[in-house]
Design an enzyme around this catalytic site. Structure first.
Site, PDB file in Angstrom:
ATOM      1  N   GLY A 155       0.831  -1.212   0.000  1.00 50.82           N
ATOM      2  CA  GLY A 155       0.000   0.000   0.000  1.00 50.82           C
ATOM      3  C   GLY A 155       0.857   1.250   0.000  1.00 50.82           C
ATOM      4  N   ILE A 209      11.385 -13.221  -3.489  1.00 48.09           N
ATOM      5  CA  ILE A 209      11.511 -14.648  -3.804  1.00 48.09           C
ATOM      6  C   ILE A 209      11.395 -14.863  -5.309  1.00 48.09           C
ATOM      7  CG2 ILE A 209      10.703 -15.548  -1.580  1.00 48.09           C
ATOM      8  CD1 ILE A 209       8.019 -16.200  -3.097  1.00 48.09           C
ATOM      9  N   ASP A 210      10.781 -13.893  -6.000  1.00 58.37           N
ATOM     10  CA  ASP A 210      10.587 -14.064  -7.451  1.00 58.37           C
ATOM     11  C   ASP A 210      11.884 -13.897  -8.235  1.00 58.37           C
ATOM     12  OD1 ASP A 210       7.970 -14.358  -6.787  1.00 58.37           O
ATOM     13  OD2 ASP A 210       7.252 -12.522  -7.743  1.00 58.37           O
ATOM     14  N   GLU A 309       2.611 -18.978 -11.141  1.00 59.33           N
ATOM     15  CA  GLU A 309       1.290 -18.360 -11.002  1.00 59.33           C
ATOM     16  C   GLU A 309       0.992 -17.316 -12.073  1.00 59.33           C
ATOM     17  OE1 GLU A 309       0.861 -15.986  -7.446  1.00 59.33           O
ATOM     18  OE2 GLU A 309       2.943 -15.350  -7.567  1.00 59.33           O
ATOM     19  N   ALA A 363       3.664 -21.010   1.742  1.00 51.68           N
ATOM     20  CA  ALA A 363       4.537 -21.908   2.516  1.00 51.68           C
ATOM     21  C   ALA A 363       5.990 -21.838   2.051  1.00 51.68           C
ATOM     22  CB  ALA A 363       4.024 -23.348   2.413  1.00 51.68           C
TER      23      ALA A 363
HETATM   24  N1  LIG Z   1       5.537   2.872  -7.628  1.00 53.92           N
HETATM   25  C1  LIG Z   1       5.743   3.134  -6.339  1.00 53.92           C
HETATM   26  N2  LIG Z   1       6.093   4.377  -5.925  1.00 53.92           N
HETATM   27  C2  LIG Z   1       6.304   4.640  -4.632  1.00 53.92           C
HETATM   28  N3  LIG Z   1       6.190   3.722  -3.630  1.00 53.92           N
HETATM   29  C3  LIG Z   1       5.851   2.485  -3.979  1.00 53.92           C
HETATM   30  C4  LIG Z   1       5.606   2.114  -5.333  1.00 53.92           C
HETATM   31  N4  LIG Z   1       5.270   0.813  -5.371  1.00 53.92           N
HETATM   32  C5  LIG Z   1       5.312   0.374  -4.086  1.00 53.92           C
HETATM   33  N5  LIG Z   1       5.653   1.376  -3.258  1.00 53.92           N
HETATM   34  C6  LIG Z   1       5.810   1.279  -1.803  1.00 53.92           C
HETATM   35  O1  LIG Z   1       6.595   0.118  -1.500  1.00 53.92           O
HETATM   36  C7  LIG Z   1       5.873  -0.782  -0.663  1.00 53.92           C
HETATM   37  C8  LIG Z   1       6.139  -2.197  -1.088  1.00 53.92           C
HETATM   38  O2  LIG Z   1       5.795  -2.364  -2.467  1.00 53.92           O
HETATM   39  P1  LIG Z   1       5.170  -3.730  -2.994  1.00 53.92           P
HETATM   40  O3  LIG Z   1       3.993  -4.087  -2.156  1.00 53.92           O
HETATM   41  O4  LIG Z   1       4.965  -3.598  -4.447  1.00 53.92           O
HETATM   42  O5  LIG Z   1       6.268  -4.807  -2.636  1.00 53.92           O
HETATM   43  P2  LIG Z   1       7.723  -5.008  -3.209  1.00 53.92           P
HETATM   44  O6  LIG Z   1       8.663  -4.171  -2.458  1.00 53.92           O
HETATM   45  O7  LIG Z   1       7.712  -4.828  -4.692  1.00 53.92           O
HETATM   46  O8  LIG Z   1       7.983  -6.501  -2.832  1.00 53.92           O
HETATM   47  P3  LIG Z   1       7.390  -7.839  -3.542  1.00 53.92           P
HETATM   48  O9  LIG Z   1       8.565  -8.513  -4.123  1.00 53.92           O
HETATM   49  O10 LIG Z   1       6.796  -8.608  -2.451  1.00 53.92           O
HETATM   50  O11 LIG Z   1       6.375  -7.408  -4.551  1.00 53.92           O
HETATM   51  C9  LIG Z   1       4.434  -0.368  -0.763  1.00 53.92           C
HETATM   52  O12 LIG Z   1       3.780  -0.593   0.465  1.00 53.92           O
HETATM   53  C10 LIG Z   1       4.478   1.108  -1.111  1.00 53.92           C
HETATM   54  O13 LIG Z   1       4.527   1.894   0.078  1.00 53.92           O
HETATM   55  O1  LIG Z   2       1.806 -11.296  -0.415  1.00 51.89           O
HETATM   56  P1  LIG Z   2       0.717 -11.154  -1.404  1.00 51.89           P
HETATM   57  O2  LIG Z   2       0.197  -9.756  -1.423  1.00 51.89           O
HETATM   58  O3  LIG Z   2      -0.322 -12.191  -1.315  1.00 51.89           O
HETATM   59  O4  LIG Z   2       1.414 -11.319  -2.819  1.00 51.89           O
HETATM   60  C1  LIG Z   2       1.894 -12.511  -3.322  1.00 51.89           C
HETATM   61  C2  LIG Z   2       3.012 -12.211  -4.280  1.00 51.89           C
HETATM   62  O5  LIG Z   2       4.148 -11.828  -3.568  1.00 51.89           O
HETATM   63  C3  LIG Z   2       5.263 -12.565  -4.021  1.00 51.89           C
HETATM   64  O6  LIG Z   2       5.499 -13.595  -3.095  1.00 51.89           O
HETATM   65  C4  LIG Z   2       6.455 -11.648  -4.121  1.00 51.89           C
HETATM   66  O7  LIG Z   2       6.713 -11.101  -2.864  1.00 51.89           O
HETATM   67  C5  LIG Z   2       4.870 -13.129  -5.344  1.00 51.89           C
HETATM   68  O8  LIG Z   2       5.541 -14.325  -5.679  1.00 51.89           O
HETATM   69  C6  LIG Z   2       3.404 -13.347  -5.149  1.00 51.89           C
HETATM   70  O9  LIG Z   2       2.713 -13.270  -6.360  1.00 51.89           O
END
Ligand SMILES: Nc1ncnc2c1ncn2[C@@H]1O[C@H](COP(=O)(O)OP(=O)(O)OP(=O)(O)O)[C@@H](O)[C@H]1O
Ligand SMILES: O=P(O)(O)OC[C@H]1O[C@](O)(CO)[C@@H](O)[C@@H]1O
Ligand SMILES: [Mg+2]
Length: 440
Positions: A155, A209-210, A309, A363
């Site tokens: 978020g 993890i991706d 997925e 998991a």
């Molecule tokens: N485009 C963006 N610009 C600014 N902040 C962002 C943006 N995208 C995500 N964020 C911030 O980074 C946080 C984490 O982003 P996101 O939920 O996409 O996970 P991630 O860091 O990409 O990890 P994952 O590999 O699990 O997707 C978000 O809660 C948000 O606050």
């Molecule tokens: O944790 P959430 O929001 O269910 O998202 C799951 C996604 O997060 C990841 O684990 C990456 O962090 C992806 O492999 C998967 O699609």
């Protein structure tokens, strides 16, 4: 083509303070195993790639090496540090937190470290999150558990409010442990820090993890997650081989990149098919996946299918494409669709079948890091601390071709790391499974 400007790392200012680690660095020189701080690491690693640039060696694009510096920017005794973990869980998050705290306290003598709770929302007053004081005692043994002791979230949050919190707590260094979204968030924070003329370093430790962060060998936690995934593939294989017309179907995480599916398949050598987002496949028709699978089941009596997925999303008709709180696309369930279509196809062809569906889901990512990932996390944490104490900012630390390097955040989010359908990895998968190059 990547050039010098893409690889230039920002610094907050000149390093004028002797590092507490300086004594250990005196005898170092660049070797196969280490790179001294004023050397550079070449970006290209083949003669042909370097050759097309047509410039002398010293002008080839290069990366700043990671590691300790003789002189640093921040005065450890007066430095306050913040740590945050964001995005989905990943094995090794606690290892990185622990590694950061131990390196900061034990080697640099930093005494004030706080953890922000539940990702970027931990900075925002509205959520009422407290901060956690982090010390060597607090982080002792946290690596025994999966998850993150700080919590995480998705978020969007307002970068102005995040920097307000950094100012209120007089934070000098912020470590962001997260994926591509978190790094984009960190870049927003850096932008606001710059607009306010503050000297706060923001250093990222890439987590996914991706394995979809580009220009790095592998993200931490990937190896653990793919090892966990092999358990489901093996279980699917046992089930498939134990029933007439047995089909073991395993859906694994991997939103846009099929690395987990590929590597876990190679590890077990049990799968007959791997379907990943990077390689589209036809389902129906003589040369489609379903018909190929039918023949395999008839010939051998069983088959194992591994699907990432994010694969085959174009086949999912009823799915409403939405986005999660961070803006990530919500995927349709390719696993369930395949389970139904495989059963229907084999039934229609009057082939006896027993389809067993595995979805290990979370998991594979909620477990503690395996020893290899733990060691990798610790080394990444060390590199992150060295970079930050030397005033580097808007940078992630990573290992690239076995060398620890500093990669500008903008480069780290400039594209996604994918399995290359023309590359060696996919070729190995095709060899291991014996599946055709394309289902068309
Ligand atoms: N485009 C963006 N610009 C600014 N902040 C962002 C943006 N995208 C995500 N964020 C911030 O980074 C946080 C984490 O982003 P996101 O939920 O996409 O996970 P991630 O860091 O990409 O990890 P994952 O590999 O699990 O997707 C978000 O809660 C948000 O606050
Ligand atoms: O944790 P959430 O929001 O269910 O998202 C799951 C996604 O997060 C990841 O684990 C990456 O962090 C992806 O492999 C998967 O699609
Ligand atoms: Mg992401």
């Amino acid at each position: 083509m990547i050039g010098h400007e893409d690889l230039t790392v920002r610094t907050l200012g000149p390093c004028r303070i002797d590092s507490p680690l300086a004594d250990r660095l005196a005898a170092r020189e660049t070797t196969q195993h280490s790179v001294v701080e004023d050397d550079r690491i070449l970006f290209d690693d083949t003669i042909s790639m370097a050759g097309v640039r047509g410039v002398p060696v010293e002008q080839l694009p290069s990366l700043e090496p990671g590691g300790p510096r003789q002189r640093i920017y921040f005065d450890p005794a007066k430095t306050r540090v913040g740590i945050v973990t964001c995005g989905g869980l990943c094995p090794g998050l606690n290892d990185v937190i622990r590694g950061l705290v131990l390196e900061l306290c034990r080697h640099y003598g930093v005494r004030r470290i706080v953890g922000f709770r539940n990702g970027y929302r931990g900075f925002i007053p509205h959520y009422g999150e407290d901060v956690v004081d982090l010390s060597p005692e607090v982080v002792q043994h946290i690596d025994d558990e999966g998850g993150t002791i700080l919590g995480t979230s998705r978020g969007m949050q307002d970068p102005e409010e995040i920097v307000d919190a950094l100012e209120r707590l007089a934070i000098n260094i912020l470590f962001v442990i997260g994926g591509d979204g978190s790094i984009r968030g960190a870049m927003e924070v850096v932008r606001v820090i710059g607009e306010r003329g503050l000297k706060i370093a923001v250093v990222g430790v890439p987590k996914t993890i991706d394995n979809d962060i580009p220009y790095i060998d592998q993200s931490f936690g990937f190896q653990t997650a793919m090892s966990e995934a092999t358990k489901s593939i093996h279980a699917a294989s046992v089930e498939a081989r134990s029933a007439p017309g047995g089909v073991g179907l395993v859906k694994l995480m991997g939103r846009h990149s099929g690395f987990i599916a590929c590597y876990s398949t190679l590890a077990k050598d049990d799968a007959d098919y791997v379907l990943i987002p990077e390689v589209p496949f036809a389902l129906h028709g003589e040369r489609g996946f379903l018909e190929h699978l039918r023949r395999r089941v008839e010939d051998r009596g069983h088959a194992v299918v591994v699907v990432a997925e994010g694969a085959g999303q174009e086949h999912i008709e009823e799915h409403e494409p939405g986005r999660d709180a961070s803006g990530n696309v919500r995927l349709g369930d390719i696993g369930r669709l395949l389970r139904r279509l495989i059963t229907e196809h084999l039934d229609d062809a009057k082939v006896e079948n027993n389809v067993r569906y595995f979805d290990p889901s979370y998991a594979i990512r909620s477990v503690p890091a395996n020893p290899y990932d733990s060691a990798y996390c610790l080394r990444l944490a060390h590199a992150a601390v060295h970079a930050a104490m030397a005033g580097r900012t808007e940078v992630i630390v990573a290992r690239r071709r076995r060398r620890f390097v500093h990669i500008p955040m903008a480069l780290a989010v400039s594209r996604r790391n994918h399995v290359d359908p023309l590359g060696d990895l996919w070729m190995s998968v095709l060899e291991a499974t014996g599946q055709p190059v394309r289902f068309e």
